[in-house]
Structure formats: structure tokens, C-alpha cells
Design a protein around this motif. Sequence first.
Motif, PDB file in Angstrom:
ATOM      1  N   GLY A 151      40.767  42.304  38.814  1.00 55.30           N
ATOM      2  CA  GLY A 151      41.362  40.975  38.767  1.00 55.30           C
ATOM      3  C   GLY A 151      42.714  41.115  38.116  1.00 55.30           C
ATOM      4  O   GLY A 151      42.915  41.954  37.220  1.00 55.30           O
ATOM      5  N   THR A 152      43.682  40.352  38.622  1.00 52.23           N
ATOM      6  CA  THR A 152      44.967  40.336  37.933  1.00 52.23           C
ATOM      7  C   THR A 152      45.388  38.902  37.635  1.00 52.23           C
ATOM      8  O   THR A 152      46.181  38.674  36.741  1.00 52.23           O
ATOM      9  N   SER A 153      44.840  37.938  38.378  1.00 55.36           N
ATOM     10  CA  SER A 153      45.251  36.569  38.080  1.00 55.36           C
ATOM     11  C   SER A 153      44.738  36.173  36.700  1.00 55.36           C
ATOM     12  O   SER A 153      45.383  35.399  36.002  1.00 55.36           O
TER      13      SER A 153
ATOM     14  N   LYS B 173      33.193  36.461  44.465  1.00 54.52           N
ATOM     15  CA  LYS B 173      34.024  35.754  43.479  1.00 54.52           C
ATOM     16  C   LYS B 173      33.390  34.430  43.051  1.00 54.52           C
ATOM     17  O   LYS B 173      33.825  33.791  42.106  1.00 54.52           O
TER      18      LYS B 173
ATOM     19  N   TYR C   2      47.236  29.033  49.789  1.00 53.13           N
ATOM     20  CA  TYR C   2      47.503  29.754  48.546  1.00 53.13           C
ATOM     21  C   TYR C   2      48.475  30.898  48.806  1.00 53.13           C
ATOM     22  O   TYR C   2      48.385  31.596  49.815  1.00 53.13           O
TER      23      TYR C   2
ATOM     24  N   LYS D  66      42.010  32.225  44.191  1.00 47.84           N
ATOM     25  CA  LYS D  66      41.853  33.617  44.628  1.00 47.84           C
ATOM     26  C   LYS D  66      41.228  33.590  46.018  1.00 47.84           C
ATOM     27  O   LYS D  66      40.797  32.538  46.490  1.00 47.84           O
TER      28      LYS D  66
ATOM     29  N   LYS E 282      47.387  36.812  34.381  1.00 47.68           N
ATOM     30  CA  LYS E 282      48.530  35.904  34.544  1.00 47.68           C
ATOM     31  C   LYS E 282      48.275  34.586  33.829  1.00 47.68           C
ATOM     32  O   LYS E 282      49.146  34.045  33.145  1.00 47.68           O
TER      33      LYS E 282
HETATM   34  C1  LIG Z   1      48.753  35.085  46.127  1.00 50.12           C
HETATM   35  C2  LIG Z   1      47.760  35.846  45.241  1.00 50.12           C
HETATM   36  N1  LIG Z   1      46.615  36.251  45.802  1.00 50.12           N
HETATM   37  C3  LIG Z   1      45.698  36.930  45.082  1.00 50.12           C
HETATM   38  C4  LIG Z   1      45.929  37.243  43.765  1.00 50.12           C
HETATM   39  C5  LIG Z   1      44.861  38.014  42.994  1.00 50.12           C
HETATM   40  O1  LIG Z   1      44.007  37.136  42.332  1.00 50.12           O
HETATM   41  P1  LIG Z   1      42.674  37.643  41.594  1.00 50.12           P
HETATM   42  O2  LIG Z   1      43.143  38.621  40.579  1.00 50.12           O
HETATM   43  O3  LIG Z   1      42.167  36.382  40.973  1.00 50.12           O
HETATM   44  O4  LIG Z   1      41.783  38.193  42.625  1.00 50.12           O
HETATM   45  C6  LIG Z   1      47.108  36.830  43.154  1.00 50.12           C
HETATM   46  C7  LIG Z   1      47.377  37.069  41.724  1.00 50.12           C
HETATM   47  O5  LIG Z   1      47.948  36.222  41.055  1.00 50.12           O
HETATM   48  C8  LIG Z   1      48.065  36.112  43.923  1.00 50.12           C
HETATM   49  O6  LIG Z   1      49.245  35.703  43.396  1.00 50.12           O
END
Ligand SMILES: Cc1ncc(COP(=O)(O)O)c(C=O)c1O
Lengths: 869, 869
Positions: A709-711, A605, A682, A599, A714
Motif C-alpha cells: 500500500g502506498t496511499s 481490499k 479515480y 483504491k 500519503k
Molecule cells: C491513482 C492511484 N491509484 C492507486 C494508488 C495506490 O493506492 P493503494 O496504495 O491504496 O493501493 C494511488 C496512490 O495514491 C493512486 O494515486
Amino acid sequence: MTSTIDPKAIGKPVRARRHVRTLTGYLPEVDATGKEHWPRGEEEVWQAGLRGVDQDVPSITKSIVNHVQTSLARQAYNLDDLGAYQAAALSVRDNLLVNWNETQLNYTRKNPKRAYYLSLEFLMGRTLDNALLNLGLKEQYRDGIKKLGFSVEDILDKERDAALGNGGLGRLAACYLDSGSSTELPLWGYGLRYKYGIFQQLISPEGNQLEAPDPWLDNQNPWELPRLDVTYEVRFYGHAERLSDSRGVWQGGQEVLAVAYDVMIPGYGTKNTNNLRLWESKPKRGFDLNSFNAGNYEAAVASSNSADAITSVLYPNDHTSFGKELRLKQQYFWTAASLADIIRRFKQQGKPLKELPDFVAIQLNDTHPTLAIPELMRILLDEEDLNWEQAWSIVTNVFFYTNHTVLPEALEKWPVPLIEHVLPRHLQIIYDINLFFLQAVERKFPGDRDRLARMSLIEEGQPKQVRMAHLAAIGSRKVNGVAELHSDLVRTTILKDFVEFEGSSKYSNVTNGITPRRWLDQCNPELSDLITKTLKLDKVVWLKDLTKLDGLLEFTEDAAFRKEWAAIKQRNKERLANYVQTTLGLTVRTDAMFDVQIKRLHEYKRQTLNILGVIHRYLTLKGQSPEERKKANPRVVFFAGKAAPAYYIAKLTIRLIVNVARVINADPDTKDYLQLYFLPDYSVSLAEVLIPASDISQHISTAGTEASGTSNMKFCLNGGLLLGTVDGANIEIAEEVGESNVFFFGHLTPAVEDLRYQHLYHPVPLEEKCPTLHRVLEQVSAGLFDDADIYEPLLNTIRQNDYYLLTDDFDSYIAALAMVDEAYADKEEWTKKSIRTTAKMGKFSSDRAILDYAESFWNIEPIPVTAKK
Amino acid sequence: MTSTIDPKAIGKPVRARRHVRTLTGYLPEVDATGKEHWPRGEEEVWQAGLRGVDQDVPSITKSIVNHVQTSLARQAYNLDDLGAYQAAALSVRDNLLVNWNETQLNYTRKNPKRAYYLSLEFLMGRTLDNALLNLGLKEQYRDGIKKLGFSVEDILDKERDAALGNGGLGRLAACYLDSGSSTELPLWGYGLRYKYGIFQQLISPEGNQLEAPDPWLDNQNPWELPRLDVTYEVRFYGHAERLSDSRGVWQGGQEVLAVAYDVMIPGYGTKNTNNLRLWESKPKRGFDLNSFNAGNYEAAVASSNSADAITSVLYPNDHTSFGKELRLKQQYFWTAASLADIIRRFKQQGKPLKELPDFVAIQLNDTHPTLAIPELMRILLDEEDLNWEQAWSIVTNVFFYTNHTVLPEALEKWPVPLIEHVLPRHLQIIYDINLFFLQAVERKFPGDRDRLARMSLIEEGQPKQVRMAHLAAIGSRKVNGVAELHSDLVRTTILKDFVEFEGSSKYSNVTNGITPRRWLDQCNPELSDLITKTLKLDKVVWLKDLTKLDGLLEFTEDAAFRKEWAAIKQRNKERLANYVQTTLGLTVRTDAMFDVQIKRLHEYKRQTLNILGVIHRYLTLKGQSPEERKKANPRVVFFAGKAAPAYYIAKLTIRLIVNVARVINADPDTKDYLQLYFLPDYSVSLAEVLIPASDISQHISTAGTEASGTSNMKFCLNGGLLLGTVDGANIEIAEEVGESNVFFFGHLTPAVEDLRYQHLYHPVPLEEKCPTLHRVLEQVSAGLFDDADIYEPLLNTIRQNDYYLLTDDFDSYIAALAMVDEAYADKEEWTKKSIRTTAKMGKFSSDRAILDYAESFWNIEPIPVTAKK
Ligand SMILES: Cc1ncc(COP(=O)(O)O)c(C=O)c1O
Ligand SMILES: Cc1ncc(COP(=O)(O)O)c(C=O)c1O
């Protein structure tokens, strides 16, 4: 005068269009009987040339070869994978277009209420694989591409990510578009077509992040449709005058052209294909007398180039705004062009403007598009001659605002003098909105001056600033946060006064979601196949109703199923190891637990917590005898993420990770038990490789700081377990999968304020408060990872003040890590947890989220494309 | 270190190409029997998708509709003329591509010597009509477009000129490319893909020229093939070190990418379709560590944008150079990329570099590409490890240099410090060339220091300057001027010393030419048809052997023929009048003589003489009684042309013309006898309307200043008579058509020097020397055309010094105008002159000129595309 021409007339078409437009709001002409007649030329000649969606392999290969020969001007002799990708992509584009045309025409005929998602970021990633999936042509293309001598995997790999976003907010927008099409909602996105997306991250040998521009359009972009016929003029600077009756005029300044580029968004399991319209800035053709000093050609060219510059670069800042003039121009350029387009489409229907809210809902993704509020006021007052009450009532029924953060430093503010300079008329309108609003507040809370000061759109200071979140809140019909906890925090902290004034029903929640097409079926095809087989459901059924995953629960106790499940995870780990091998030349062991934190780099974070935990584990291992070590759970820890270029502490964290990795991975005592990798650059595509390979992932923000958060969703959807704090959507994930299947640690949100107070007024020395952490910091300071002094500023954020509470959470974090190790020892039970996790992720489909917006906010309905007319 | 990547490796392909290239220098692989085998995938699947050239109307309409639907993403409902143009153009492009591919493959197989025409300007104008003509598909497209509901004329009219040039030099390059393809020569052009072509000219109500940028690529350009796989890196700045043996190394600085865009150049009456390769500058993908301070993202983006800027704008200067750094960067960027491409193609053959002159001839169009000489030296010395003698011998057998002017202010010079800064290694090489050269001169003329100073590549002064014409001359195998007189002047004035040193056989002449396809058949289709009918020859025959026009002479006495001839001229005049009516809203009378002067505004071209002549005529008419006036020959005088933005006097001339027009056209006494128009924004397309409509055209440069002129040939080819000085190609035109058919006046070249001497040392007051002119100037000064004082600087160039000899030539000019009037009175005789003029223009076909270059300079031969393999 005989021979002059009016400069203003240059570039204007000589004749008016002869035919009405269809695609974006016009309909074919009808004759007296109501039958549509063919608009131009001989109908049968036209029909003979029109195409439908390709269905069989021969028509697909024919189309690809045709693009190789004509669009690319190449031949079989000189076609490489990139060329093959481009040709295949162009042929897919042709297919998408057929559905896109039908969808737009259908919307125009049916004329439903539409919703528009205004987002400064759309982090789309790659398109080809998703387009093939949604068109239902994956197999046919695989075959056809093979017959032409290429492999579909190699070709997919040639696509460059469309990386028009920083992180979660932008990727959320992309997931919502996918869900909007898949649920057949009339939903369009509006954004900017940046020439440079988010920077490319490189890591120097010393561990420094370097940023390179990302000219992602260099190889041409097959996925966009330039709509050179859809343009609007946007004004900056100049002079504003007030007229009577809240009206005004705004003149002079610089005029810039917004040109539309359309990106087709195909739905899954439907023909519906929505549109994402991105604006590019261009100089006005010919002579923009306002923009430059006529008669100075070099200045004219420079002015043209300065118009181009507006959409040149995506600002690489997450959760920080910098008061940059160009960023303000981006925001206004985009909202002005989008509103002009929306209003043009609405007006085509011939309805009066007061009905706008019955046909248009506009979602503001964070405060970035908040200027749409004064801009719509300006249009209604100055151009459409409505009065203030009429205009304000329309505005406050059209807009909806999503808040994405309660971090004080992330709340957007613009200096009043800057707005006055760039958008003089808008500043007048903002002042008027403020006046009427505060008068109303004063009526409800007479004499409460503190409250008035707190709620004002204008923050006092040097300079005064406009508080965009306040403007967004009062200008919208509804406001929402992005997870239950976060929405509560919005209501009880930053917008508390507004809830008290306007009532709580306006302040609501929609927990974020993710699209299971990309984040399960595409990135983890084996798991998707296993699920389909196991559920005995057509894939299209469960991918469009993700709660069906629930059906996996009953297989938890099926050992054969668990074996397949675990084997897939293992192969995904090998795929990741293979990626690291080919791109970085490093060998990752795949028989260890894969522990992932990916992230944006940000103090909240707490990647720092993670890396300090890794060091702690390393020191522990070093202190053990070889015999003791053999009992350790081998771990491979992965980090990935970009730091904002100006974010010094975040970049230092990267440097620490890289240098710890150098030492650890080379240490013969420990390298069998602990490996560490920082994967550069990333991106969505990298996430698609990392996420399916994770056994455990970390989401360890200080409680109350991560909105959702969305990751996290996932990882869980792909059967990865979650190690996290009680924050954002972690909470709702735990609610779904059960606390026994997640690993929680750390202080809770209500405690945070108090802990910070203690840090400030009753500090306890680190060696007393948290000796384990103290020992770790000492080792870093002592130069165990080289660069003895260099990390001091980073360590000092912990030693002094410790705003993000690492000292408070470190011990429970280490304990949680130990629980993870312990749980992983029982592989069968671990796999059960993994299955249970996936099974309970139905709630987090972005389809659920977008339908929630459609129903509870926008009041729009699905408009499926019916059979071809 | 575990997780870093080498920044330099970013963007480099992971795997090497698997297949050899064909189109631009590679051949298909062959098996043991010598049979080519299909490179990839299943041959029959590929073949099923490949296309040939469309032949019938249904396949043409199908292709157009397909482009409407897919490439443009439009439908019959929303297609306007511009869209229809784009779709038709794309379908034509597909057809051109088939021939272009065949031509390139054929060259590669045959491997002949090739010639390259390096020109900083290519003034191509429009393409569609020419492409249809050369493909032989004009009728089929006319039908097809009609069936689709459009008219071919409307569609042709939507194309924007490709205006990548200032004037004659750039248009000449375009004519030569057309002739190169038509004569089947392996000839490529190399130039720059400017984002902004020559500025758009607007005339303000006061008569001022305003310049607007010309973003000609805005609507996308169907005529170019982006070749993103053909790129080279070009270096600027940095540091150069000398090694032993004349070698050196050059490092650091800024690295920029050159990306190729190919423009297909179809031949007439042949499948041969050559290539014009234009370079665009781009930032290097990823990380150019040299170009900016790593770690500063904003600087990185700025540096990327500065790379884009190199090919941003065509310098709008004709016959003047300004010592601008960006212009120098353009010149080097273009020559470096072109040479790299040429050498890559040569090396593919596996021949040693000493054979380069047997396979490559490079024509330098003026001194703009002269840096190619030190650049090739640098490649051969520093990269290919040849010694000085080997390298110099290759260089001086590869290059050919065309001089376009002997005007002292137009001879390019670059300040030494600037070259040292931008191209440090090249300055070293230039110094070395100079040293060896002057040593040789000294051996032949021992002790002649004046001569050495005159011939040096370096002009002494503050700062020192590099004389590019000297460098071009000594670095080339042959040097030519562009008309007999001009080549004589080159030999006897600016390069006199060089002729004495190197011998006169190196200094030669090729009189310019024009392509009769565009400048007769396309712009004057009725006349072309009449000629075909009259000569009883297939059009393809006489358009490719223009001396066949000679056959018209015998019809001079055929009254019916003359009638048709005159009627066509009349209809072309009406076409022009119609153009003026639609674009400017002005009504031109078409029963008068049309008198035209169209070309860049420049003192040496003497538009001033013409406008003063117009004023003189006006004053004369005013002084006459209505009865007398009735005897006058009614004239409509047209001007068109752009002035360089910084050229004050030229802009003042435009202003005078515009204001004289305003007065004259409104004067009831004279307006039936004299009208005057300045048509704004002169361009190739405007020339195509003006030229066929002219009865008489003016080419009245001071003797010895116009190197050739080419518009004079165009007028004459279209049966317009010539009024001119004894200058440039006027002389050869008169030689061909006979002096009795042209109107000559003014002093001759040998007298010029002496007259200027007299002006300076024995000035005679104007009222004595030329009372008629004096009276005209007085009226202007007196404010007859408003703005009394404003014209003084312009008038003073005549009153003082009079460098361009208006005072010497005015009386004979007026006399010549009177002769024209008199001749025009006899319409039958006039038409005879007109026919005789066209009939004798065979010499001036650019086919003749290009074959002359091919034979006497480049030593290349036609390589016709044979039947499809
Ligand atoms: C390239 C990228 N950046 C950021 C995020 C968001 O991540 P987080 O929810 O951990 O902040 C994602 C989600 O998968 C992503 O694919
Ligand atoms: C647009 C344009 N500019 C300049 C020229 C050169 O004109 P001249 O030969 O009169 O200098 C031409 C030739 O026709 C032309 O078409």
C-alpha cells in the motif's frame, strides 16, 4: 535488370551520419590537444541561438507568447485556458530540456554505473506543477501567466493526467523516478507509450461502471520528446533453430519498429533531470517482406496497423493476468527495445560485455519484464557469441526483481504453446535455463522430486505454463518484497524453496515510499508552508530529508500551531467539497469527519467491508431516536476506485455503494449524520484533492494480502489518521507513529490460513457467527437499496466460503469505527494524533527507498550535474 | 442518486469560452468608440513576445538553432541532415504563420465571398523550397543554413513528399491552391489527412510492382497546424425517419470526430497565405454510447480504432471506384466536416441562410464530394428548417462541378443498399431530388420514358446504383470539363440529355493549368534565370503573368541564346543521369535524346504502345549492320508511373518494360543507340527531376480518353517537345505553339467509336492489319524478354478486341517517332522548336485557370493583404 531496387534497401540512409551523437551516449570529437571542437558550422552563430533556463518573468512571458503564436498558431484573441496551458507547458518543456541535456551529457562524460527501472506502468499524473516546482520557477510563472491574462490554477487544471498505469505499482514507479532525479542518481525508466491509458470510469444512473477509452494523447503531449532517431526492430513469431553450444538463430515472422519517446524527469532542488523512455510500436518503414504477403496492398496496410496496435492499450487489469497474446507481445516488445537500447549505450564505451554488470543494473518491476532474462541470454548467446556460463553469469548479475504480490491468482504464468508461437527462441532458452537450474537443485536435494516439480519454471498441466516469478527469481541477483511483512511472506511462502536453495541473503526487503514533493508540497501547499515556517528550515531541506518532519513533534502541545494545523485540514475539506460541487453538482457538508477509502476495487481490499459497515451505521442511526442521533459523530464517507472491466464482483460492489448512497443521502432521518459519495474516475489528480482532506482513511485488506500500500503513507503524511488491518506497510506506519495513533483491527496474518480452513471444513451459519453482519446482509437482500436480487452474487461471496474473512473481522471492524468516533470527539487530541502522524512519516519518503535500492541493490552513486562547462 | 454523472456530459467544457475567436471567423471585441481592445492580459507584455517575418540571416539562424535545441531536443553534436531539415522547416513555418494569420484576419474583416475547393486528393509534393520561394527568403536561408554547417540542397532533399493523391486530379488541386494564393483569391481547400499517402512503389527483381504503405507522417510534419479546437461530429449508420414537409431526422449509429489540420498555402509575390484544411478522423472523446455496446471495454477500444481507420489510407485507384464501404465513409466524413465548417463560418456573420450563395462557392473536384449536395439539403431541411424549394435553390447556387473523365468505367456509382446502410437519411433525400427532377423532365419531354431512365439518379439493376455524376450535375450551378475537347465530349456524350434539358450555358470549360512557380522556377532554376535575364523582367512579373513568355519568340534566331538554352537542357539531363546513378546505381548516357513517358499506368494512356515501339526500334536496330546503326539517333527512353495494385494488365506492362530494359541495355549491338529505364516510385519530386531533362515526351492516349493531361504542359513549359495524339490539352498546346512544333499521330476522336465497332464485328487478323506490330508481339510471345507465357494476357488485349486501338495507331506512331528522329538531327532547328514551345505556354498557367473559375464560376475577387495594421 536495369531498373529495380532492392526492397530491403528502401528507407536506409544513403550516407552514414557524419557526426557522432552526444546526448545518449556519444561525445563530441576532440582535437589533438584534447579540446573538444565545435562539430558543425560556425560556433558563434550556433551559440547566439542557444538558450539557457529562463529566470525572469519577461523571458518567461516572451517564451509563452512565442509558443502561442508559432507552436499553437493562435493569438491572444482566440486563446482559451487549454491553449494557455499548452503554451505554458511548451515553454516549461524548453527549460527542462536545458537541464535534461546537461544531465545526459554529464552522465556520458562521467560514465558511471547506471540503473534502469523497467515498469509496464508509470502512473505519472500531471506534470506542469511538478516541473515548475522542481525548476524553482513557480512564482515567476504565476506572475507571467497573470500578466498574460490567465490564472495559473485554471491552467494547471487543463492538463490531462498521464494515466499509464492501473494503481499502486505504476504510481510507485512514478515516485521512484522523481526520487531518482532528486537524489541525483543515474536512473532511467523504461516503459510503453500507450495510446490509451487506463480507461475513464463513468457511473451510469443505475450504478454500473462504464469504461471509456482514454485517448490522452489527443491534445498532443508537450512533455514528451519524440526521438525518431532512436528506433529498434523487434521480431515476433517466425522460426527458431538450435545450433551447437546452446546457441540458436531466430528468423522470419513479423518485424516491428520500436520508436523512443523521452519524458524528462526533473529532480527537486537539483539540475539533474533523468529520462523516462517510452516505446511506441510502428510498422517498419517501407517494406517488411516478412510481415505480409508482398503484392497485397490491403494486407500490407493491415499489417502496418497491426504493428501500431501493440502499444495501443494499457491492460486495465490489476493483480490478474489473462494470457492474452497481445499482452505477451507488449511485454516482449518493451523488454527487447529497452535491452537493445541499454546494450547499445553500454557498447558505446567499447568495454567487453562481461563488464556489463559493472555498468548496468536493471530492476524488474514485478514479473512483467521477466522476458528480459531470456532476451538478454539470446543476445549474449546468439548475437554476441558468448557461451552459456558467461552469459548466465552476466544475466544474474544485472537483473533485480521486485515482487509485488503473494496472491496466487496474481502470479503471472504464460501458456507454453503461446510462448512457443510468439517467441520460439525464447522458449528454447527458458527450457535450457530450467534444465541447468533443476540439475543444480537436484544435486543439492537428490531425489526430492516434489521439490523439483514445485521449483520448475514449467508448471505441468493442460497447457503447460511458464511461471514467470520463478524465472525472475533465479535470473536475478537480488529479489525483494515491498514491505517487511510482505518480504517475509515472499520468503516463507511463494519462494520458500528458492530461499532454501539459494540462501536467504538474496531475498530482501525495500519498503515502498512516496515522493513528498507531489504528495505533500504540491497537493497540500498550505500544510507545506506551515511546516517550513514551523521547522524554520528551507523547504528544500526537509523535502529532501523527510525525517526532518520529526521536528514537528515538539509543537504538538502548541495550541496555536494546532489551530493552524486543524484550519488547514478544514480548508482542504472545503476544497474537496468544492470539487464535488463543481464536477458532480452535489453539496457535501464540511463540518463532519471525512472518512476516505480510495483504491482499486478488489475483494482483497475489502471495500465491501466498508460499505457493509456504512449500512450498519445507517441501520443503527435509523433505529435511534432523534435525541440519541444527535450524539452521533457526523461522517462523510468517500469511495473512489476503478474495477477491472471483467471483474464482476468488484463492479457489483460499486453498484451497491452507489445505491446505498442514493438511499442514505436522501433519508431525512439520517442525512445529517451520514453522507456517502462514490467519486467517479479515480486518478492521481483526484487523489491529490482527496488525500489532504481526509480525517481518517481506510486500509482494511485481509491480513497478508496487501503487499504494502502506498496511499496509506500519503494520507498519513497529510495528517490523516489510519484505520487499518495489520497488513503491508500499515504495520511499519504504526511502528513509526506508535500504535496509539492508529486504529488497528482484525485477525493477523498467521491466523488467515487456519480461518479459511475452518470456513471450508467447519462452517458456522452467519446468523450465529456474526449476527450484526447477518442483519446487514438481510437488509440488502430484502431490497432496502433497490435491486433486491442483483447483489446476491456479491453477498454469496460472504455467506459461502468468505475467502477474505469479512465474517471474521466485521465485529472488530465495527468496534474500531466506534473507537475512531470516540477519538474524534476530542478534537484537540485528534489534532495531536494528526501532527504526530505527519511528524513520523520521514521513513516513507521514496528518496529513502530509492537510495536503499541504489546502495544495497544496484551499487550506483549520485552523479550531480556540475556547473555549466 | 448521489454519485453518478451523465456520460454524455463527459468531455464537454465546464465553462464556455470567454473570448471570441478571430482566426477563422471571429473578430476582436471593439469598445464603444469602435476601437478594438486587447482581449486578454497586458497588451505590451503580449506585444513584446510577438514576432514578424524573419528578414535577415542572424534572425533566421537564431530561429533554426532554437528549434534544434527545443523542438527537436538536439544539439549541434547530433544533428543530421534530416534534423537540420526539420529545424529549418519549423523556422519557415513560423514565418508562414505570420502571413497566414494576417491573411485570415483580413478575410474576416473584409468578409468577401469565398470559394472552397473540395478535393479528395491534394498531391502537394515537397513544401520547403516552395515556401522559401514564396516568402522571398531563398537566399537568406541558403546563407544561414551554410553558416550552421549544412547545405540547402541536402536539406531540401530530406523532405518527404506529401503524396495525398493518385495523379493528375490531385496535382491539379495542388497547383490551383498555389495559384489561388498567388492571385490573392479567398480560396480554401478541403481534403483528408490520410495517414498513408499513395503507396510506395518498389520493383522486384522479376519486374513486379510491389506496394508498400507510405507512413509519411512518421517523421512528424512541420507543415501542418493541428487545430484541436476545430472539430465536428460526423454520424454514420443509424436510423432515419421522414417527418412532414420533406424533413427528416437521423439518429443513432456511429459518431466520429473530425479534427482539422491546417496547411498553409503561401502565395508567390504576395503576403496572401491561404489555407488547406485536412480532416483527420478520431473517436469521440469519452463515451460514444451510440457506437458500441456500453460495458464492453475491448469493444470500446476497437470502436475507437475503427474511427481512426476512416482517414487511414488514400485509395490507390485512379479512374476506378470499387464500391467499398470505407471509401464511402471517407467521402461522407470529409464532405460533412467541410460543410459544417463552411456553414459555421458563414453563420458567424449573422446573415440568413438564403444569402449563402452570395458568400460561398464550393467546387466539387470530380464526383467524389457529391454527397455534399444531399448533405447540404439535409442541413437546410432537417437542421435549419427551410422548405424544399428554399433549400434546393441555395444548393444549386452554391455548388460547381468539375468532370474529369468520360471513361464509362470511371464514372462513380454507389450501390443503393450500401448508401441506405451507411447514410439512410441521404438516400431519402437523393430519392426526393430524383423524384422532383424527373417530374420536371417529364413535363418538358412528356412520355419519353427512355430519356427518364437515362437521366435518373438511380440506375436500375441488381443492385440499383446511384449515379453520382448525374447528382453532381443537377445539384450544381455550373459544370465544366477540363479541356476544350473534353468539355465537348461531356456535353455530347455522358451529359447530353442534361444539356438538352437544362441548356448549354450551364455546361462549360476551363482548361487545366499548372503553376509555373513549381514547374519552371523551382524545378528548372537555370532556365528561369535565363528567361528573366532575356526578358529583362523581374521574375515576379513573368511568373505571375506567364503570357510574358511570348517575349522569348524574338530570341529564337539568336544563336548565343539558343546555345545557352541548349546547354541548360543538357545540364538538366546530366542532373537526371546523376539522380539515376545515385539512387539506382545505373549509368545513363547523356549525349542521347531523352524520351520520357511518366504518368499512371493505364491502358488508355497506352504505355503499351510506347514499349512496343521501343521493341520495334530494338528489332530494327538488331536487323541493321553496324554501319547502318551508326546513322541511328541514339535514344534513352524513360518510363515512370504507378499501377493501381489490383490492375493486373497495368502491372504486366511494368513487368514487360522492366524485362525489355534488362535485355536491351545489356545488348552490345544496340546499347549505344537505345537505352531503357523504368524509374520506380514516380512522385512529384521525381517529376521535378525528369521533366526539365526531357527532349521529347509522350502523351499518347487513345483519342477522346485523356480529359486534359497536365504533365504535357509541364514538359512543354520546360522546352520539351511533345509527341502525342490529338487528345485532351495536347490539342490546345498545338494550337498555341503551332502544329509544326509538335508531333501528332493517330486516329481522331470521331473515328474511335467506329473503329471499335469494326474490331468487334469485322475483325481483321493482326498480321494483315499491322504486320509490324504483329512481328513485335510475336517476339514477345516467343520469349525474347524471358517469361514467354507471362505476357499473353497483356498481348491478348491487343490481339482480341483492342479497345484502345493500338493496332490502328501503331503504324502512324512509328512514323511519328521517325519524324522526331529526323527533326532531332537538326539540333539548331530543334532548339528553336523548344524555345517556341516554352514561349507559347502562357495560357497554361494555373493562374489563368483559377482566375477563370473566380470570374466565370465562383464570382469572387482578389482580397490582397494590406499593410500591417
Ligand atoms: C491513482 C492511484 N491509484 C492507486 C494508488 C495506490 O493506492 P493503494 O496504495 O491504496 O493501493 C494511488 C496512490 O495514491 C493512486 O494515486
Ligand atoms: C506525380 C504526378 N502524377 C501524375 C501527374 C499527371 O500526369 P499526366 O498529366 O501525364 O496524367 C503529374 C503531373 O505532372 C505528377 O506530377
